[in-house]
Motif scaffolding. Structure first.
Motif, PDB file in Angstrom:
ATOM      1  N   ILE A  68       4.431  -9.284  -5.544  1.00  0.00           N
ATOM      2  CA  ILE A  68       3.897  -8.203  -6.368  1.00  0.00           C
ATOM      3  C   ILE A  68       3.902  -8.659  -7.820  1.00  0.00           C
ATOM      4  O   ILE A  68       4.951  -8.898  -8.416  1.00  0.00           O
ATOM      5  CB  ILE A  68       4.704  -6.913  -6.164  1.00  0.00           C
ATOM      6  CG1 ILE A  68       4.670  -6.520  -4.682  1.00  0.00           C
ATOM      7  CG2 ILE A  68       4.153  -5.804  -7.049  1.00  0.00           C
ATOM      8  CD1 ILE A  68       5.542  -5.356  -4.314  1.00  0.00           C
ATOM      9  N   ILE A 114      -2.199  -1.973  -3.954  1.00  0.00           N
ATOM     10  CA  ILE A 114      -1.753  -1.007  -4.958  1.00  0.00           C
ATOM     11  C   ILE A 114      -2.975  -0.433  -5.657  1.00  0.00           C
ATOM     12  O   ILE A 114      -3.821  -1.173  -6.166  1.00  0.00           O
ATOM     13  CB  ILE A 114      -0.812  -1.670  -5.989  1.00  0.00           C
ATOM     14  CG1 ILE A 114       0.444  -2.185  -5.300  1.00  0.00           C
ATOM     15  CG2 ILE A 114      -0.465  -0.682  -7.104  1.00  0.00           C
ATOM     16  CD1 ILE A 114       1.408  -2.933  -6.203  1.00  0.00           C
ATOM     17  N   ASN A 115      -3.052   0.890  -5.691  1.00  0.00           N
ATOM     18  CA  ASN A 115      -4.137   1.583  -6.382  1.00  0.00           C
ATOM     19  C   ASN A 115      -3.821   1.570  -7.875  1.00  0.00           C
ATOM     20  O   ASN A 115      -2.863   2.217  -8.314  1.00  0.00           O
ATOM     21  CB  ASN A 115      -4.238   3.015  -5.865  1.00  0.00           C
ATOM     22  CG  ASN A 115      -5.320   3.812  -6.548  1.00  0.00           C
ATOM     23  OD1 ASN A 115      -5.824   3.450  -7.601  1.00  0.00           O
ATOM     24  ND2 ASN A 115      -5.671   4.935  -5.955  1.00  0.00           N
ATOM     25  N   ALA A 169       1.246   4.923  -4.863  1.00  0.00           N
ATOM     26  CA  ALA A 169       0.139   4.033  -5.209  1.00  0.00           C
ATOM     27  C   ALA A 169      -0.069   2.916  -4.187  1.00  0.00           C
ATOM     28  O   ALA A 169      -1.080   2.228  -4.227  1.00  0.00           O
ATOM     29  CB  ALA A 169       0.366   3.424  -6.592  1.00  0.00           C
ATOM     30  N   ILE A 170       0.880   2.731  -3.285  1.00  0.00           N
ATOM     31  CA  ILE A 170       0.820   1.618  -2.333  1.00  0.00           C
ATOM     32  C   ILE A 170       0.398   2.129  -0.964  1.00  0.00           C
ATOM     33  O   ILE A 170       0.928   3.124  -0.471  1.00  0.00           O
ATOM     34  CB  ILE A 170       2.189   0.905  -2.245  1.00  0.00           C
ATOM     35  CG1 ILE A 170       2.588   0.370  -3.623  1.00  0.00           C
ATOM     36  CG2 ILE A 170       2.139  -0.226  -1.218  1.00  0.00           C
ATOM     37  CD1 ILE A 170       3.978  -0.208  -3.698  1.00  0.00           C
ATOM     38  N   CYS A 224      -0.778   3.404 -10.204  1.00  0.00           N
ATOM     39  CA  CYS A 224       0.365   2.552 -10.545  1.00  0.00           C
ATOM     40  C   CYS A 224       0.716   2.677 -12.022  1.00  0.00           C
ATOM     41  O   CYS A 224      -0.109   2.432 -12.892  1.00  0.00           O
ATOM     42  CB  CYS A 224       0.064   1.091 -10.207  1.00  0.00           C
ATOM     43  SG  CYS A 224       1.413  -0.032 -10.642  1.00  0.00           S
ATOM     44  N   TYR A 265      -0.705  -4.839   2.305  1.00  0.00           N
ATOM     45  CA  TYR A 265      -0.580  -3.691   1.414  1.00  0.00           C
ATOM     46  C   TYR A 265      -1.327  -3.925   0.100  1.00  0.00           C
ATOM     47  O   TYR A 265      -1.454  -5.061  -0.379  1.00  0.00           O
ATOM     48  CB  TYR A 265       0.894  -3.385   1.139  1.00  0.00           C
ATOM     49  CG  TYR A 265       1.529  -2.650   2.280  1.00  0.00           C
ATOM     50  CD1 TYR A 265       1.494  -1.261   2.338  1.00  0.00           C
ATOM     51  CD2 TYR A 265       2.123  -3.339   3.324  1.00  0.00           C
ATOM     52  CE1 TYR A 265       2.046  -0.577   3.405  1.00  0.00           C
ATOM     53  CE2 TYR A 265       2.684  -2.660   4.397  1.00  0.00           C
ATOM     54  CZ  TYR A 265       2.637  -1.276   4.431  1.00  0.00           C
ATOM     55  OH  TYR A 265       3.176  -0.608   5.491  1.00  0.00           O
ATOM     56  N   CYS A 272       8.843  -1.458  -6.427  1.00  0.00           N
ATOM     57  CA  CYS A 272       8.236  -2.282  -5.384  1.00  0.00           C
ATOM     58  C   CYS A 272       8.594  -3.750  -5.574  1.00  0.00           C
ATOM     59  O   CYS A 272       8.892  -4.456  -4.607  1.00  0.00           O
ATOM     60  CB  CYS A 272       6.724  -2.086  -5.334  1.00  0.00           C
ATOM     61  SG  CYS A 272       5.854  -2.516  -6.863  1.00  0.00           S
ATOM     62  N   CYS A 305       7.505   3.417  -3.854  1.00  0.00           N
ATOM     63  CA  CYS A 305       6.614   3.790  -4.961  1.00  0.00           C
ATOM     64  C   CYS A 305       6.648   5.298  -5.203  1.00  0.00           C
ATOM     65  O   CYS A 305       6.216   6.076  -4.352  1.00  0.00           O
ATOM     66  CB  CYS A 305       5.187   3.350  -4.663  1.00  0.00           C
ATOM     67  SG  CYS A 305       4.049   3.772  -6.004  1.00  0.00           S
ATOM     68  N   CYS A 325       7.802  -1.844   0.447  1.00  0.00           N
ATOM     69  CA  CYS A 325       7.283  -1.451  -0.865  1.00  0.00           C
ATOM     70  C   CYS A 325       6.676  -0.048  -0.865  1.00  0.00           C
ATOM     71  O   CYS A 325       6.849   0.700  -1.817  1.00  0.00           O
ATOM     72  CB  CYS A 325       6.262  -2.461  -1.374  1.00  0.00           C
ATOM     73  SG  CYS A 325       4.775  -2.615  -0.357  1.00  0.00           S
ATOM     74  N   GLU A 326       5.978   0.301   0.185  1.00  0.00           N
ATOM     75  CA  GLU A 326       5.257   1.577   0.218  1.00  0.00           C
ATOM     76  C   GLU A 326       6.162   2.779  -0.064  1.00  0.00           C
ATOM     77  O   GLU A 326       5.864   3.582  -0.949  1.00  0.00           O
ATOM     78  CB  GLU A 326       4.522   1.744   1.540  1.00  0.00           C
ATOM     79  CG  GLU A 326       3.681   3.006   1.584  1.00  0.00           C
ATOM     80  CD  GLU A 326       2.942   3.163   2.900  1.00  0.00           C
ATOM     81  OE1 GLU A 326       1.930   3.882   2.892  1.00  0.00           O
ATOM     82  OE2 GLU A 326       3.368   2.598   3.921  1.00  0.00           O
TER      83      GLU A 326
END
Length: 87
Positions: free
Chosen positions: A59, A33-34, A23-24, A38, A31, A50, A19, A15-16
Protein backbone atom coordinates in the motif's frame (compact mmCIF):
# COMPACT_ATOMS: atom_id res chain seq x y z
CA UNK A 1 -2.57 11.81 -0.88
CA UNK A 2 -4.84 8.92 -1.39
CA UNK A 3 -3.21 5.54 -1.12
CA UNK A 4 -3.22 2.69 -3.62
CA UNK A 5 -2.72 -1.05 -3.45
CA UNK A 6 -0.19 -2.52 -5.86
CA UNK A 7 -0.42 -5.80 -7.73
CA UNK A 8 1.78 -7.34 -5.02
CA UNK A 9 -1.41 -7.68 -2.94
CA UNK A 10 -1.96 -11.24 -1.74
CA UNK A 11 -5.68 -10.75 -0.98
CA UNK A 12 -5.22 -11.52 2.70
CA UNK A 13 -8.31 -9.47 3.62
CA UNK A 14 -6.75 -7.57 6.53
CA UNK A 15 -6.77 -4.07 4.99
CA UNK A 16 -10.46 -3.81 4.12
CA UNK A 17 -11.86 -3.90 7.68
CA UNK A 18 -9.10 -1.60 8.94
CA UNK A 19 -10.27 1.33 6.77
CA UNK A 20 -12.52 3.71 8.75
CA UNK A 21 -13.81 5.31 5.54
CA UNK A 22 -14.70 2.04 3.81
CA UNK A 23 -12.44 3.08 0.92
CA UNK A 24 -11.04 -0.42 0.33
CA UNK A 25 -12.87 -3.06 -1.68
CA UNK A 26 -12.09 -6.13 -3.72
CA UNK A 27 -11.17 -5.28 -7.30
CA UNK A 28 -11.00 -7.64 -10.25
CA UNK A 29 -7.78 -9.31 -9.10
CA UNK A 30 -6.82 -7.69 -5.79
CA UNK A 31 -8.01 -5.06 -3.34
CA UNK A 32 -8.31 -1.44 -4.49
CA UNK A 33 -8.64 1.90 -2.71
CA UNK A 34 -11.22 4.47 -3.80
CA UNK A 35 -9.31 7.78 -3.83
CA UNK A 36 -12.57 9.70 -3.28
CA UNK A 37 -12.92 8.04 0.13
CA UNK A 38 -9.28 7.62 1.18
CA UNK A 39 -8.07 10.21 3.70
CA UNK A 40 -4.98 8.23 4.77
CA UNK A 41 -6.90 7.95 8.05
CA UNK A 42 -6.61 11.71 8.66
CA UNK A 43 -9.40 12.54 11.11
CA UNK A 44 -9.33 9.03 12.55
CA UNK A 45 -5.72 7.98 13.25
CA UNK A 46 -2.18 9.35 13.08
CA UNK A 47 -1.10 6.82 10.44
CA UNK A 48 -2.92 4.92 7.68
CA UNK A 49 -4.26 1.76 9.29
CA UNK A 50 -4.22 -0.28 6.08
CA UNK A 51 -0.48 0.26 5.72
CA UNK A 52 0.08 -0.83 9.30
CA UNK A 53 -1.73 -4.15 8.88
CA UNK A 54 -0.55 -5.05 5.36
CA UNK A 55 1.82 -8.03 5.62
CA UNK A 56 3.46 -7.43 2.22
CA UNK A 57 3.79 -3.61 2.27
CA UNK A 58 1.91 -3.16 -1.00
CA UNK A 59 0.00 0.00 0.00
CA UNK A 60 1.69 3.12 -1.33
CA UNK A 61 0.93 6.78 -1.97
CA UNK A 62 -1.05 7.12 -5.19
CA UNK A 63 0.95 9.54 -7.37
CA UNK A 64 -2.23 10.44 -9.28
CA UNK A 65 -3.92 11.70 -6.10
CA UNK A 66 -1.49 13.87 -4.17
CA UNK A 67 -3.33 15.82 -1.44
CA UNK A 68 -2.23 17.97 1.49
CA UNK A 69 -3.14 17.10 5.08
CA UNK A 70 -5.58 20.02 5.01
CA UNK A 71 -7.29 18.63 1.90
CA UNK A 72 -7.44 15.18 3.48
CA UNK A 73 -9.00 16.64 6.64
CA UNK A 74 -11.58 18.50 4.54
CA UNK A 75 -12.36 15.22 2.74
CA UNK A 76 -12.71 13.45 6.09
CA UNK A 77 -15.17 16.12 7.30
CA UNK A 78 -17.19 15.87 4.09
CA UNK A 79 -17.34 12.08 4.34
CA UNK A 80 -18.24 12.21 8.04
CA UNK A 81 -21.06 14.68 7.49
CA UNK A 82 -22.48 12.67 4.58
CA UNK A 83 -22.56 9.51 6.70
CA UNK A 84 -24.59 11.07 9.52
CA UNK A 85 -28.15 9.79 9.77
CA UNK A 86 -30.84 12.30 8.76
CA UNK A 87 -32.43 14.22 11.62
Amino acid sequence: MALMITDECINCDVCEPSCPNEAISMGEQYYVINPEKCTECVGHFETPQCSLVCPVACILVNPDHIESKTTLLDKYRRLASSSLPPT
